[in-house]
Design a protein around this motif. Structure first.
Motif, PDB file in Angstrom:
ATOM      1  N   ARG A  17      82.831  69.822   6.054  1.00  0.00           N
ATOM      2  CA  ARG A  17      81.919  68.916   7.048  1.00  0.00           C
ATOM      3  C   ARG A  17      80.773  68.457   6.286  1.00  0.00           C
ATOM      4  O   ARG A  17      79.488  68.964   6.545  1.00  0.00           O
ATOM      5  CB  ARG A  17      81.736  69.852   8.345  1.00  0.00           C
ATOM      6  N   CYS A  18      80.801  67.494   5.438  1.00  0.00           N
ATOM      7  CA  CYS A  18      79.620  66.944   4.913  1.00  0.00           C
ATOM      8  C   CYS A  18      79.908  65.700   4.472  1.00  0.00           C
ATOM      9  O   CYS A  18      80.753  65.118   4.395  1.00  0.00           O
ATOM     10  CB  CYS A  18      78.870  68.076   3.359  1.00  0.00           C
ATOM     11  N   SER A  19      78.471  64.897   3.965  1.00  0.00           N
ATOM     12  CA  SER A  19      78.729  63.489   3.485  1.00  0.00           C
ATOM     13  C   SER A  19      79.385  62.644   4.282  1.00  0.00           C
ATOM     14  O   SER A  19      79.041  62.496   5.768  1.00  0.00           O
ATOM     15  CB  SER A  19      79.456  63.760   2.139  1.00  0.00           C
ATOM     16  N   VAL A  22      80.919  63.623   7.933  1.00  0.00           N
ATOM     17  CA  VAL A  22      80.165  63.799   8.849  1.00  0.00           C
ATOM     18  C   VAL A  22      79.315  62.611   9.057  1.00  0.00           C
ATOM     19  O   VAL A  22      79.505  62.016  10.321  1.00  0.00           O
ATOM     20  CB  VAL A  22      78.692  64.698   8.362  1.00  0.00           C
ATOM     21  N   HIS A  45      83.591  70.643  -0.261  1.00  0.00           N
ATOM     22  CA  HIS A  45      82.268  70.876  -1.183  1.00  0.00           C
ATOM     23  C   HIS A  45      82.393  71.917  -2.011  1.00  0.00           C
ATOM     24  O   HIS A  45      82.804  72.648  -2.197  1.00  0.00           O
ATOM     25  CB  HIS A  45      81.341  70.686  -0.269  1.00  0.00           C
ATOM     26  N   GLY A 224      75.709  70.454   5.525  1.00  0.00           N
ATOM     27  CA  GLY A 224      75.895  69.253   6.407  1.00  0.00           C
ATOM     28  C   GLY A 224      74.937  69.018   7.584  1.00  0.00           C
ATOM     29  O   GLY A 224      75.195  67.784   8.059  1.00  0.00           O
ATOM     30  N   ASP A 227      73.338  65.811   6.606  1.00  0.00           N
ATOM     31  CA  ASP A 227      73.954  64.724   6.634  1.00  0.00           C
ATOM     32  C   ASP A 227      73.900  63.997   8.392  1.00  0.00           C
ATOM     33  O   ASP A 227      73.936  63.095   8.391  1.00  0.00           O
ATOM     34  CB  ASP A 227      75.395  64.886   6.201  1.00  0.00           C
ATOM     35  N   GLY A 271      80.414  74.530   7.467  1.00  0.00           N
ATOM     36  CA  GLY A 271      79.577  73.840   7.866  1.00  0.00           C
ATOM     37  C   GLY A 271      79.306  73.735   9.402  1.00  0.00           C
ATOM     38  O   GLY A 271      79.495  74.911   9.938  1.00  0.00           O
TER      39      GLY A 271
END
Length: 282
Positions: A17-19, A22, A45, A224, A227, A271
């Motif tokens: 759950r990043c970039s 998200v 990640h 996250g 983000d 995240g």
């Protein structure tokens, strides 16, 4: 009546759950079309013990060339983590080409945290980020990144007036709107909003609105959250929202997501559990 559109330049990680995993749902939930430019694909990640990575640097120019041929235009352009000087140069060209209709340019200048730069960031990369930031309408650095951009030594504790002075130095790079994020103050966490206003007619002086916005710290730090924060601000910017109002919205939403993540015992490296609350984001 026209739906707004943002080009989002980031990596895509399948787990964590990043970039883009998200940015895409958050921006879409705020009724803005999200058009991704993928910088790399990762299985997860890099906070995990290992990952698969497919670097898309050499594929980005051809991908973007087809957008140029299509004649697409954007209301906003939002860039996040960039892994090399070549990617910085590609994004600079993207800004210049797609700025014909004056889109809002949002940069999260991801370079480091807790006073340290990330592994691939050397002085050449930092200088390249400074040049990129000069094209931005607004930026969302954390304290480490703000200090690096402003050539100011990093420290943990910042008096209010010194934070305001740091924001002034960032304005000198060009951005009219600055949000310095994640400023830890005991049991609280703050975001500093600094926004240049119209000039006074009598003396032609630039007015600057500054506000230190404090909120309670919830749970533990998770990947996250930054983000989520910048994605909400980016979607709001192309819809001409008040930035201070959107900062409050982003903070409240992240607090609720952190609380829900604790309730569901989501592992920290996975995240923030924002999916269950996505329908509350308007």
């Amino acid at each position: 009546m026209r739906q707004k559109k943002i080009a989002v330049i980031q990596d895509l990680a399948g787990i964590g759950r990043c970039s883009l995993t998200v940015a895409l749902p958050i921006i879409s939930a705020m009724k803005v079309q999200c058009c991704p430019v993928i910088t790399s694909i990762l299985s997860n990640h890099t906070g995990f013990s290992h990952c698969y990575l497919d670097d898309y640097t050499d594929k980005m120019p051809e991908y973007i060339r087809h957008w140029k041929r299509l004649g697409v235009e954007f209301d906003g352009i939002y860039s996040g983590y960039l892994s090399s000087k070549k990617q910085l140069d590609i994004v600079m060209d993207f800004f210049q080409y797609f700025s014909k209709n004056n889109p809002v340019i949002i940069i999260d200048p991801i370079m480091g945290d807790h006073g340290k730069l990330y592994q691939n960031f050397d002085e050449e990369m930092c200088e390249g980020m400074k040049q990129l930031v000069r094209q931005a309408s607004f930026i969302t650095p954390n304290l480490t990144e703000a200090c690096k951009l402003a050539n100011v030594p990093y420290k943990e504790k910042w008096p209010r007036e010194e934070l305001f002075s740091l924001a002034d130095r960032l304005h000198e790079l060009g951005p009219k709107k600055i949000v310095i994020t994640g400023i830890k103050q005991g049991r609280f966490i703050s975001n500093l909003l600094s926004e240049t206003m119209d000039k006074e007619q009598e003396n032609n002086a630039v007015l600057v609105k500054k506000k230190l916005m404090r909120s309670r710290h919830v749970g533990v730090d998770r990947p996250g959250t930054g983000d989520i924060f910048t994605s909400i601000l980016a979607a709001g910017a192309v819809q001409n929202h008040d930035l201070e109002t959107d900062i409050k919205k982003a903070v409240r939403f992240i607090q609720k997501c952190l609380e829900r993540s604790e309730q569901l015992n989501i592992p920290v490296q996975e995240g923030v559990c924002f999916e269950e609350l996505l329908t509350t984001l308007k």
